[in-house]
Design an enzyme around this catalytic site. Structure first.
Site, PDB file in Angstrom:
ATOM      1  N   GLY A  95      33.607  40.177  38.436  1.00  0.00           N
ATOM      2  CA  GLY A  95      32.681  40.363  39.542  1.00  0.00           C
ATOM      3  C   GLY A  95      31.966  39.087  39.923  1.00  0.00           C
ATOM      4  N   SER A 176      39.000  38.235  35.727  1.00  0.00           N
ATOM      5  CA  SER A 176      38.223  37.395  36.627  1.00  0.00           C
ATOM      6  C   SER A 176      37.075  36.731  35.869  1.00  0.00           C
ATOM      7  CB  SER A 176      37.739  38.229  37.816  1.00  0.00           C
ATOM      8  OG  SER A 176      37.189  37.410  38.823  1.00  0.00           O
TER       9      SER A 176
END
Length: 493
Positions: A95, A176
């Site tokens: 995120g 991520s």
């Protein structure tokens, strides 16, 4: 139906029986004051019901009802009736270091198919987890998010046996920003002996931020809030005001600084004493199997955001700084000449520069030091937005990993709906899940004979698509152009 009470180091907890799986959600592993290191939660005596996800970490869109002190919780899915201690998948969400949470990842499907115990965690985000203020009078405020993840790992080590997990068989995993956290976490002296393998999906190219850049970000935020003369006042400013100041600083950084990155793990010399790549290169982690994955069109999502993400401009600036305008021109010409019919050459160039090539470098370091490592790329376009319109962009593999076949799951924090999968979705997702679970349970992918490990001189890249296949990474005109520029940039000037 509630489970029997399970003992933990803080007190007994109750979960929910979900068929063949026991789920425990919102389990507190720590509490924290703002800009202070996390500490164990207060103990309780009566069984505590843990059947709902805990509070989200404060983040854009979730500030009004945020609970800063109580956001540090984790979620556990454990197969019921296991006859032996099961391996553990410890997952750190992504995120961009500013959004997300463990609630977006339901491990109820993966757990019985391992079988394995699945753990997802929350950690502090944005300025609360990554603003480096230890040089500004808040002594504990350095790499707080990474320390949160370490506290969660320590909690799992101490308690997971009570849920049927094996504390000596933990796989660190993340996607991520979470993958960047995994790479940093794996190299810390504090984690040595606490995990046995690592899986990083779509780790950003710059895994670690320099202390000077982190200090510049902190100074800019303090200036924006007019707290330069009294930095400690930031500990009591309202969350909306704090996050608004960070957003304004981030917009300016994207235009002014060599790196537009605002947050991430920082090479602070204490929590993170060494650059992670150096640790992989010197062989300290050679006994840790490593899987590094990415998606084919990583940058498509960021190019199509409004406005385009800061990493677009900064990545191009960095390539031009390294190879000059002529080198940039030669690279772009090469990508245009070799583009697929459906490929954006500019996106492909930036994806290679920011995502694929840096991950391949880590693989080379680890393999050269004697470690086992597998490299993969996810080429399948899931029948789910944003992938239907953007292709196998950032997060496509993650959507398939956490799918509850034959459906994609809802992502409540990201506000993305799931939905039914196509036959191809199911086939590719099932293969991807099987490989991940085999890696978690044995330390190598499920189809190891067809997918050899990465090693010096032999650089196989597994392509998860239809069909699954292996291609050589160190081949093709694009690889040769990068190699020529890297070795002799003046040759194409």
């Amino acid at each position: 139906m509630l489970t029997h009470a399970v003992p933990t180091t803080s007190g007994p907890i109750l979960g929910a029986e979900q068929g063949a799986v026991r789920a425990f959600k919102g389990v507190p592993f720590a509490i924290a004051r703002r800009f202070a290191k996390a500490t164990p939660p207060p103990a309780w005596a009566e069984p505590r019901q843990c059947t709902d996800y805990g509070a989200f970490a404060p983040q854009p869109g979730h500030l009004d009802h945020a609970d800063e002190a109580a956001c540090l919780s984790l979620n556990i899915w454990a197969p019921a009736g296991a006859d032996r201690p099961l391996p553990v998948l410890f997952f750190i969400h992504g995120g961009a270091f500013v959004t997300g949470g463990g609630a977006d990842y339901d491990g109820g499907f993966l757990a019985p198919h391992g079988p394995a115990v699945i753990v997802t965690i929350n950690y502090r985000l944005g300025p609360l987890g990554f603003l480096q203020l230890h040089r500004h009078g808040l002594d504990e405020a350095n790499n707080l998010a990474l320390q949160d993840a370490l506290a969660a790992l320590d909690w799992v080590r101490a308690n997971i046996a009570s849920f049927g997990g094996d504390p000596d068989a933990i796989t660190l995993s993340g996607q991520s920003a979470g993958a960047s956290m995994v790479i940093a976490l794996a190299t810390l002296p504090q984690t040595r002996g606490k995990f046995i393998r690592a899986l990083a999906l779509s780790a950003p190219g710059r895994n670690i931020m320099s202390p000077d850049h982190a200090d510049d970000v902190a100074r800019r935020v303090l200036d924006e809030l007019e707290f330069s003369r009294d930095p400690t006042a930031i500990a009591s400013v309202s969350l909306p005001k704090l996050f608004a100041a960070v957003e304004r600083v981030g917009r300016r950084l994207a235009d002014e600084a060599a790196s537009g990155t605002v947050f991430g793990p920082v090479l602070d010399g204490s929590v993170i004493p060494r650059e992670p790549r150096e640790v992989f290169a010197d062989g300290s982690l050679r006994d840790i199997p490593l899987w590094l994955g990415s998606c084919r069109d990583e940058m498509a999502m960021f190019l199509k955001s409004t406005p385009p993400a800061a990493m677009i401009r900064t990545t191009e600036r960095q390539i031009r700084a390294a190879f000059g305008d002529a080198g940039w021109g030669h690279l772009l010409s090469c990508y245009r000449a070799t583009a697929r019919v459906d490929e954006d050459p500019y996106e492909a160039l930036l994806s290679d520069a920011f995502w694929h090539r840096p991950m391949a470098d880590v693989a080379r370091f680890h393999a050269a030091a004697g470690g086992e490592v597998w490299l993969s790329r996810f080429d399948h376009r899931p029948a789910l937005e944003p992938f239907l319109s953007q292709g196998p962009t950032h997060g496509a593999d993650n959507a398939c990993l956490w799918a509850h076949l034959p459906d994609f799951i809802d992502r409540p924090i990201l506000k993305r709906k799931g939905g039914p999968m196509t036959a191809t979705d199911i086939d590719v997702a099932a293969r991807f899940q099987a490989n991940v679970l085999r890696f978690v349970t044995t330390g190598m992918p499920d189809i190891a004979e067809a997918w050899p490990s990465f090693e010096p001189g032999k650089e196989p890249l597994a392509i998860f698509g239809q069909p699954f296949h292996i291609v050589p990474l160190n081949d093709g005109a694009r690889f040769r152009m990068w190699a020529e520029l890297t070795v002799r940039p003046e040759a194409v000037a």
